[in-house]
Design a protein around this motif. Structure first.
Motif, PDB file in Angstrom:
ATOM      1  N   ILE A 138     -10.438  -5.277   5.619  1.00  0.00           N
ATOM      2  CA  ILE A 138      -9.484  -5.390   4.504  1.00  0.00           C
ATOM      3  C   ILE A 138      -8.401  -6.381   4.917  1.00  0.00           C
ATOM      4  N   THR A 168      -2.481  -7.688   2.698  1.00  0.00           N
ATOM      5  CA  THR A 168      -1.833  -7.998   1.422  1.00  0.00           C
ATOM      6  C   THR A 168      -0.506  -7.258   1.328  1.00  0.00           C
ATOM      7  N   GLN A 190       1.487  -3.920  -1.866  1.00  0.00           N
ATOM      8  CA  GLN A 190       0.513  -2.933  -2.367  1.00  0.00           C
ATOM      9  C   GLN A 190       1.191  -1.815  -3.151  1.00  0.00           C
ATOM     10  N   ASP A 236      -0.037   0.967   0.884  1.00  0.00           N
ATOM     11  CA  ASP A 236      -0.753   0.710   2.149  1.00  0.00           C
ATOM     12  C   ASP A 236      -1.324   1.988   2.771  1.00  0.00           C
ATOM     13  N   THR A 257      -4.651   2.561   1.245  1.00  0.00           N
ATOM     14  CA  THR A 257      -5.623   1.587   1.754  1.00  0.00           C
ATOM     15  C   THR A 257      -6.079   1.984   3.157  1.00  0.00           C
ATOM     16  N   ALA A 269      -8.589   4.607   2.903  1.00  0.00           N
ATOM     17  CA  ALA A 269      -9.884   4.045   2.487  1.00  0.00           C
ATOM     18  C   ALA A 269     -10.595   3.416   3.684  1.00  0.00           C
ATOM     19  N   ALA A 270      -9.839   2.674   4.491  1.00  0.00           N
ATOM     20  CA  ALA A 270     -10.429   2.050   5.692  1.00  0.00           C
ATOM     21  C   ALA A 270     -10.959   3.126   6.633  1.00  0.00           C
ATOM     22  N   MET A 285      -8.524  -2.186   8.733  1.00  0.00           N
ATOM     23  CA  MET A 285      -7.503  -2.644   7.779  1.00  0.00           C
ATOM     24  C   MET A 285      -6.497  -3.500   8.543  1.00  0.00           C
TER      25      MET A 285
END
Ligand SMILES: Cc1cc2nc3c(=O)[nH]c(=O)nc-3n(C[C@H](O)[C@H](O)[C@H](O)COP(=O)(O)O)c2cc1C
Length: 180
Positions: free
Chosen positions: A84, A87, A90, A98, A101, A104-105, A112
């Motif tokens: 990932i 960015t 977020q 973040d 995210t 998710a990672a 990430m």
């Protein structure tokens, strides 16, 4: 690997679906901030065209009973070779930003790269996903103390590597931001 996500009643199955959904749910200013490109978006268009030129080479009549995407990145095992990218901003899209995210990672078992301009502290991101493999994205600031500060914070939070962004000696010319 998860290939679709139930989100607001719609199953998102590709990047375009995500983009369409973001346009529906995000305020225009936030959506435009994510979508804004440098100048006429020439690099973005070139990148899209280059990506479309990729072809999968078919290998037929071979044993496909054991298909493996897993590999290692800097010695760390990942379940597929896609990380990932960093960015900032977020939190404009989701209050968990973040942290979500990172989770998710963690659940997909990939890396990430956390923007050094993340919405949350590096510690909070690590605590949200203690088993995620997270790296720090950083610029080399003229004042090296600033760079060192971020690296130290990331190290304390358990980040495992540093990714240096070297293509931004000046800020990009983002027309959308100028039009606000
Ligand atoms: C909304 C947004 C925020 C980004 N923030 C960062 C950042 O904080 N640090 C960084 O190095 N790159 C940042 N990038 C660049 C991405 O990491 C990535 O390199 C770039 O978007 C190209 O990949 P793509 O073609 O998949 O979008 C950002 C990109 C976008 C669209």
């Amino acid at each position: 690997m998860t290939t679709s996500k139930e989100f607001g009643g719609t199953t998102l199955v590709c990047i375009q679906d995500c983009e369409d959904r973001a346009k529906e749910v995000l305020p225009a200013q936030e959506f435009n901030w994510y979508m804004d490109c440098a100048d006429e978006g020439q690099t973005m268009e070139d990148c899209k065209k280059a990506f479309k030129r990729y072809r999968l080479r078919p290998r037929v009549l071979i044993d496909v009973s054991n298909r493996q995407f897993s590999t290692t990145i800097l010695g760390h095992p990942v379940s597929f070779p896609i990380c990932i990218s960093p960015t900032a901003g977020q939190g404009f899209a989701d209050i968990e930003g973040d942290k979500a995210t990172a989770r998710a990672a963690e659940s997909l078992n990939t890396v990430m790269i956390v923007s050094h301009c993340a919405f949350f502290t590096f510690k909070d991101i690590s605590l949200a996903a203690p088993n995620a493999m997270v790296w720090l994205q950083i610029h080399l600031y003229k004042n090296r103390k600033v760079t060192r500060y971020f690296v130290k914070q990331a190290e304390r939070a358990g980040f495992k590597a540093v990714v240096v962004t070297i293509d931004s000696p000046v800020l990009e010319n983002r027309r959308g931001m100028k039009r606000r």
